[in-house]
Scaffold this motif. Sequence first.
Motif, PDB file in Angstrom:
ATOM      1  N   ALA A 116       0.615  -1.084   0.005  1.00 23.53           N
ATOM      2  CA  ALA A 116       0.032  -0.082  -0.191  1.00 23.53           C
ATOM      3  C   ALA A 116       1.054   1.221   0.051  1.00 23.53           C
ATOM      4  O   ALA A 116       2.098   1.259   0.730  1.00 23.53           O
ATOM      5  CB  ALA A 116      -0.927   0.178   1.335  1.00 23.53           C
ATOM      6  N   TRP A 117       0.530   2.249  -0.794  1.00 22.45           N
ATOM      7  CA  TRP A 117       1.178   3.622  -0.821  1.00 22.45           C
ATOM      8  C   TRP A 117       1.227   4.149   0.389  1.00 22.45           C
ATOM      9  O   TRP A 117       0.189   4.394   1.456  1.00 22.45           O
ATOM     10  CB  TRP A 117       0.511   4.446  -1.632  1.00 22.45           C
ATOM     11  N   GLN A 118       2.563   4.478   0.992  1.00 23.82           N
ATOM     12  CA  GLN A 118       2.794   5.014   2.251  1.00 23.82           C
ATOM     13  C   GLN A 118       3.252   6.455   2.212  1.00 23.82           C
ATOM     14  O   GLN A 118       3.566   7.044   3.121  1.00 23.82           O
ATOM     15  CB  GLN A 118       4.026   4.236   3.001  1.00 23.82           C
ATOM     16  N   GLY A 119       3.788   6.827   1.010  1.00 22.09           N
ATOM     17  CA  GLY A 119       4.227   8.221   0.934  1.00 22.09           C
ATOM     18  C   GLY A 119       3.220   9.283   1.315  1.00 22.09           C
ATOM     19  O   GLY A 119       1.948   8.932   1.255  1.00 22.09           O
ATOM     20  N   GLU A 120       3.795  10.475   1.526  1.00 22.66           N
ATOM     21  CA  GLU A 120       2.644  11.712   1.797  1.00 22.66           C
ATOM     22  C   GLU A 120       1.966  12.167   0.742  1.00 22.66           C
ATOM     23  O   GLU A 120       2.442  12.106  -0.596  1.00 22.66           O
ATOM     24  CB  GLU A 120       3.571  12.744   2.396  1.00 22.66           C
ATOM     25  N   PRO A 121       0.509  11.997   0.969  1.00 21.47           N
ATOM     26  CA  PRO A 121      -0.191  12.414  -0.456  1.00 21.47           C
ATOM     27  C   PRO A 121       0.041  13.689  -1.069  1.00 21.47           C
ATOM     28  O   PRO A 121      -0.205  14.132  -1.994  1.00 21.47           O
ATOM     29  CB  PRO A 121      -1.587  12.136   0.060  1.00 21.47           C
ATOM     30  N   THR A 126      -3.486  -3.109 -14.654  1.00 18.19           N
ATOM     31  CA  THR A 126      -4.217  -3.596 -13.754  1.00 18.19           C
ATOM     32  C   THR A 126      -3.600  -3.904 -12.490  1.00 18.19           C
ATOM     33  O   THR A 126      -4.166  -3.526 -11.343  1.00 18.19           O
ATOM     34  CB  THR A 126      -4.774  -5.205 -14.042  1.00 18.19           C
ATOM     35  N   LEU A 127      -2.199  -4.107 -12.544  1.00 12.44           N
ATOM     36  CA  LEU A 127      -1.677  -4.313 -11.494  1.00 12.44           C
ATOM     37  C   LEU A 127      -1.371  -3.047 -10.291  1.00 12.44           C
ATOM     38  O   LEU A 127      -1.699  -2.844  -8.899  1.00 12.44           O
ATOM     39  CB  LEU A 127      -0.063  -4.858 -11.494  1.00 12.44           C
ATOM     40  N   GLN A 128      -1.218  -1.910 -11.052  1.00 17.03           N
ATOM     41  CA  GLN A 128      -1.089  -0.624 -10.199  1.00 17.03           C
ATOM     42  C   GLN A 128      -2.370  -0.205  -9.881  1.00 17.03           C
ATOM     43  O   GLN A 128      -2.636   0.353  -8.665  1.00 17.03           O
ATOM     44  CB  GLN A 128      -0.368   0.369 -11.338  1.00 17.03           C
ATOM     45  N   LEU A 129      -3.574  -0.637 -10.592  1.00 11.64           N
ATOM     46  CA  LEU A 129      -4.886  -0.249  -9.979  1.00 11.64           C
ATOM     47  C   LEU A 129      -5.255  -1.043  -8.825  1.00 11.64           C
ATOM     48  O   LEU A 129      -5.587  -0.369  -7.876  1.00 11.64           O
ATOM     49  CB  LEU A 129      -5.865  -0.573 -11.064  1.00 11.64           C
ATOM     50  N   ILE A 130      -4.750  -2.280  -8.929  1.00 11.46           N
ATOM     51  CA  ILE A 130      -5.023  -2.910  -7.540  1.00 11.46           C
ATOM     52  C   ILE A 130      -4.294  -2.555  -6.452  1.00 11.46           C
ATOM     53  O   ILE A 130      -5.025  -2.397  -5.377  1.00 11.46           O
ATOM     54  CB  ILE A 130      -4.864  -4.390  -7.869  1.00 11.46           C
ATOM     55  N   TYR A 131      -3.000  -2.012  -6.653  1.00 12.32           N
ATOM     56  CA  TYR A 131      -2.158  -1.551  -5.643  1.00 12.32           C
ATOM     57  C   TYR A 131      -2.876  -0.201  -4.972  1.00 12.32           C
ATOM     58  O   TYR A 131      -2.930  -0.164  -4.046  1.00 12.32           O
ATOM     59  CB  TYR A 131      -0.827  -1.308  -6.022  1.00 12.32           C
ATOM     60  N   GLU A 132      -3.364   0.595  -5.856  1.00 10.06           N
ATOM     61  CA  GLU A 132      -4.106   1.932  -5.495  1.00 10.06           C
ATOM     62  C   GLU A 132      -5.203   1.410  -4.635  1.00 10.06           C
ATOM     63  O   GLU A 132      -5.561   2.132  -3.566  1.00 10.06           O
ATOM     64  CB  GLU A 132      -4.463   2.775  -6.766  1.00 10.06           C
ATOM     65  N   PHE A 133      -5.990   0.381  -5.351  1.00  7.47           N
ATOM     66  CA  PHE A 133      -7.248  -0.160  -4.443  1.00  7.47           C
ATOM     67  C   PHE A 133      -6.659  -0.436  -2.983  1.00  7.47           C
ATOM     68  O   PHE A 133      -7.520  -0.104  -1.922  1.00  7.47           O
ATOM     69  CB  PHE A 133      -8.058  -1.339  -5.294  1.00  7.47           C
ATOM     70  N   GLN A 134      -5.828  -1.406  -2.878  1.00  6.61           N
ATOM     71  CA  GLN A 134      -5.313  -1.746  -1.908  1.00  6.61           C
ATOM     72  C   GLN A 134      -5.195  -0.733  -0.664  1.00  6.61           C
ATOM     73  O   GLN A 134      -5.366  -0.811   0.355  1.00  6.61           O
ATOM     74  CB  GLN A 134      -4.125  -2.991  -2.036  1.00  6.61           C
ATOM     75  N   ILE A 159      -2.795 -10.664  -3.906  1.00  5.52           N
ATOM     76  CA  ILE A 159      -2.208  -9.699  -3.492  1.00  5.52           C
ATOM     77  C   ILE A 159      -1.082  -9.160  -4.179  1.00  5.52           C
ATOM     78  O   ILE A 159      -0.231  -9.874  -4.897  1.00  5.52           O
ATOM     79  CB  ILE A 159      -1.566  -9.875  -1.997  1.00  5.52           C
ATOM     80  N   VAL A 160      -1.274  -7.626  -4.514  1.00 10.02           N
ATOM     81  CA  VAL A 160      -0.291  -7.010  -5.401  1.00 10.02           C
ATOM     82  C   VAL A 160       0.779  -6.183  -4.391  1.00 10.02           C
ATOM     83  O   VAL A 160       0.428  -5.705  -3.725  1.00 10.02           O
ATOM     84  CB  VAL A 160      -0.852  -6.126  -6.546  1.00 10.02           C
ATOM     85  N   PHE A 217       4.668  -3.290 -10.307  1.00  3.62           N
ATOM     86  CA  PHE A 217       4.025  -3.945  -9.657  1.00  3.62           C
ATOM     87  C   PHE A 217       3.941  -5.498 -10.146  1.00  3.62           C
ATOM     88  O   PHE A 217       3.861  -5.766 -11.286  1.00  3.62           O
ATOM     89  CB  PHE A 217       2.646  -3.058  -9.632  1.00  3.62           C
ATOM     90  N   THR A 218       3.732  -6.318  -9.105  1.00  3.97           N
ATOM     91  CA  THR A 218       3.475  -7.871  -9.557  1.00  3.97           C
ATOM     92  C   THR A 218       2.651  -8.209  -8.474  1.00  3.97           C
ATOM     93  O   THR A 218       2.494  -8.119  -7.311  1.00  3.97           O
ATOM     94  CB  THR A 218       4.949  -8.206  -9.564  1.00  3.97           C
ATOM     95  N   LEU A 219       2.270  -9.644  -8.863  1.00 10.45           N
ATOM     96  CA  LEU A 219       1.343 -10.530  -7.715  1.00 10.45           C
ATOM     97  C   LEU A 219       2.190 -10.797  -6.830  1.00 10.45           C
ATOM     98  O   LEU A 219       3.540 -11.434  -7.261  1.00 10.45           O
ATOM     99  CB  LEU A 219       0.863 -11.571  -8.505  1.00 10.45           C
TER     100      LEU A 219
END
Lengths: 489, 455
Positions: free
Chosen positions: A481-486, B106-114, B297-298, B310-312
């Motif tokens: 999950a993105w941890q950086g400052e938004p 798709t992978l980056q989008l899932i990372y953003e979703f997570q 999980i990505v 990004f990767t699974l």
Amino acid sequence: MSEPVIFELSRAGRRAPTHAVAEVPAHTIPEALLRDAPPVLPEVSELQVVRHFTRLSQLNFSIDTEFYPLGSCTMKYNPKICNRLAMLPEFLERHPLGDVERGQGFLECMFELQEMLKAVTGMTAISLTPMAGAQGEFAGVAMIRAYHAARQDHERCEIIVPDAAHGTNPATATMCGCTAVEIPTGPDGDVDLDALRRVVGPRTAGIMLTNPSTLGVFERHITEVAEIVHSAGGLLYYDGANLNAILGRVFPADMGFDVIHVNLHKTFSTPHGGGGPGSGVVGVNDRLAAFLPVPIVGRTGADRFVWLTEQDLPQSIGRLSAFMGNAGILLRAYIYMRLLGGDGMRRVSEYATLNANYLMQQLVKAGFDVAFSERRASHEFIVSLKGIAGETGITAMDFAKALLDRGFHAPTTYFPALVAECLLIEPTETETRQDLDAFAAALIDIRDQARTDPDEVRAAPRTMPVRRLDDVRAARQLDLAWQGEPESS
Amino acid sequence: MPYIPHTDDDVAAMLAVIGVDSTAELFDEIPDGLLIDALPGIPAALTEAGITRLMRARAGRDGGAVSFLGAGAYEHYIPAAVWDIANRGEFYSAYTPYQAEASQGTLQLIYEFQTMMTGLTGLDVSNASLYDGASAFAEACLMAVRANRKSKSRRMLVSRGVNPVYRAVARAIGGGQGIELVELPLDPAGRTDFDALTKFDGEAFAAVCLAQPTFLGTIEEADAITDWAHAHDMLVISICNPTGLALLRPPGEWGETGADIACGEGQPLGIPVSSGGPYFGYMVCRKPLLRQMPGRIVGRTVDIEGRPGFTLTLQAREQHIRRSKATSNICTNQGLMVTAATIYLSLLGAEGLRRTALQCHANTNLLAGKLAQLEGVSVAFDTYFHEAVIRFDRPVAALVDALGERGILAGYDLSEHYPELGNALLVCATDARTHEDIDAYVAATRSALDRSQAA
């Protein structure tokens, strides 16, 4: 070519205002129950959102943009009309608990879908609720268990699985509280019947088979397999992953199967969506009909459709979803089936098989080592790169990455595990002969390069948004999950 | 009309390469007795125009109702951009991102979703989605059994405030592995009864399961229950409505250390109610439980040139590697739905989602308040999010029918699953409902009650 993470685009106070409720209404919720700080979500404009996600889409390979011969996944064309009609506003706005009087149009489609699935499988009853192939498998094995339990046959807890099976098969056995018992495949690609005879017995709940198997060949002794398992008191489960190969050619019911799941996202062309939603509808014969998961669509009188629930099927294994499964996906499959008709479905298996056998022969002629090349390919086949790997050091994974640079999605790699350095190739019926030729030419080109300049093959891909990724780092230095400052400025 | 591009010349040339005379020969390994030569049970093919006429006619029979139904599926306004983008072929027709370099979108989008789901829930790590809320809860129960190494129990202590269908699904999916659900009753305010917990002192359970809000719309005071569970070696599973998370204290902040697993239905985040699916289930957990989490999980990593990608990851949990030892048999998730949800959350942001949540709350408040002014009608519980239990002095089935005739879906009749509430209806007025809709509902109810009084 890369796109920032959307949080990097975010600036405090920026809104996409048309989507926010204009005024903030008062509320009566006690303060103690409220969150202290808002969740971290991006603050971006609508145009930024549109550009960001459009750009992300452009980083993907897809059926709409590339040949995608992923074995056992049936990546055929997803007709646009199926999506458009399944997204008619009346379908989208229908609440799942709305009264059946106001859902007769939808329910009629679902009833007819059940009838058509009976007609293509030879089974006598269908439940549409499983939301993916793996959930269909779960439903199937749970029904087998319920069947034995209803007969007070409580010792039957072993599920026989060939070593070539999808990983979901043994995982499903475990989820159902059963034990998976693996049996080997014979040298000709068929199940080893002697091995099967040795493992069946009073503990056998059933067997899970894919036919044609994941080795890309039809199990010729299927009626003997059925006889052995049934005689031992077990039931037969058909994994419908490869139904595209035999659509309208053989009824799974005639092969002796008691229960089947069908991946609508494979054979019936509903979208794969970047990994779902799928649909794993199940069909059964009379033995298992009482145990189907609910709800099911029933018909009363000539043309009124209703839900059948636990009250109608008291022995049901129960519910697998909050409502009725992936309704919108079921609609897409219904539309596709009505577009094809019975003759069209038979042409699907005819041309899927033609394409696979043609591509296989082209590769055999080019000197590739094709597993079971003396057999007829079903809708897919396996190339083993073991020889080339020994000669040049270039592996199946290197071939996969080099294909990406040549504009083709890679086939399934390293599955089934029985064949070393393998590519499982499934072209599907919707590809032209010219695309198949181009794909074969790409494989030949990579092999040539493996012999003349192997480092260049190992360096692939070069034209993708990223080069080969560090999977070890991904698993060890977890960044999930993105941890950086938004906000940076 | 199958989508087959072959010309006659193509077919002839291909058969020659294969060395057969006809396509029929390609099926010669199938035993003769098994081959069929037609599919008589399938209707004749339709053209695109023909199927369009048919589906328009079918859809036309279904539309036109104004819905006050929630009960697990919520109609919210969905910005146009959500499905315009999600329907792009590059998302719609891609598969699970096995070839990471060709699936970075798709992978980056899932990372953003997570990331967004961890923000909403206040927990550490999210997966890429499960099938729906009910099956996600079943998977959470199975996960709690694997993750709770102290209790060894397969029993769950589940609040009566958890959606009754979710409980049924958890039994259906978990039953084979011995999962057992024990019910925690509700107090007079419609929340999980903390005092009832004490009678389970000394018993082993893998987890306590709470819904926020409850199925009845009420808001749990989860701190004390969370701390009690942790003091008794139980995990806490929270089933949260994601719209509510914009407003309510997230499960990661419950009690001293937070809940352990959050799961639930993702449908409110940009997915139409569409007869029950496809939706998506979400699941987020504390980091130490990560390796027991089911599903994809990505992760973000770097490529050989050091650029981010990004990767699974953590695939050693999954069925295609672990086979019978996997954390779940799940393979497919609900990628396209997650695509829509990620776009939805990006468009709304925290403030947009909070305002949507508040609008739903205010609309339901308004409806409940107006209904309570009618003779013989009352609101059962004071504190709720965006669904309220309305009590009537007579059975609600006739009322639901009467409003149905006027094109209003009145709500969810609670008499089957919550008979102790008497004649009770669960109503929900989201941001998709207007004040005019609410007034029409109240007027229709008044007239239906008057008529049944007269009858």
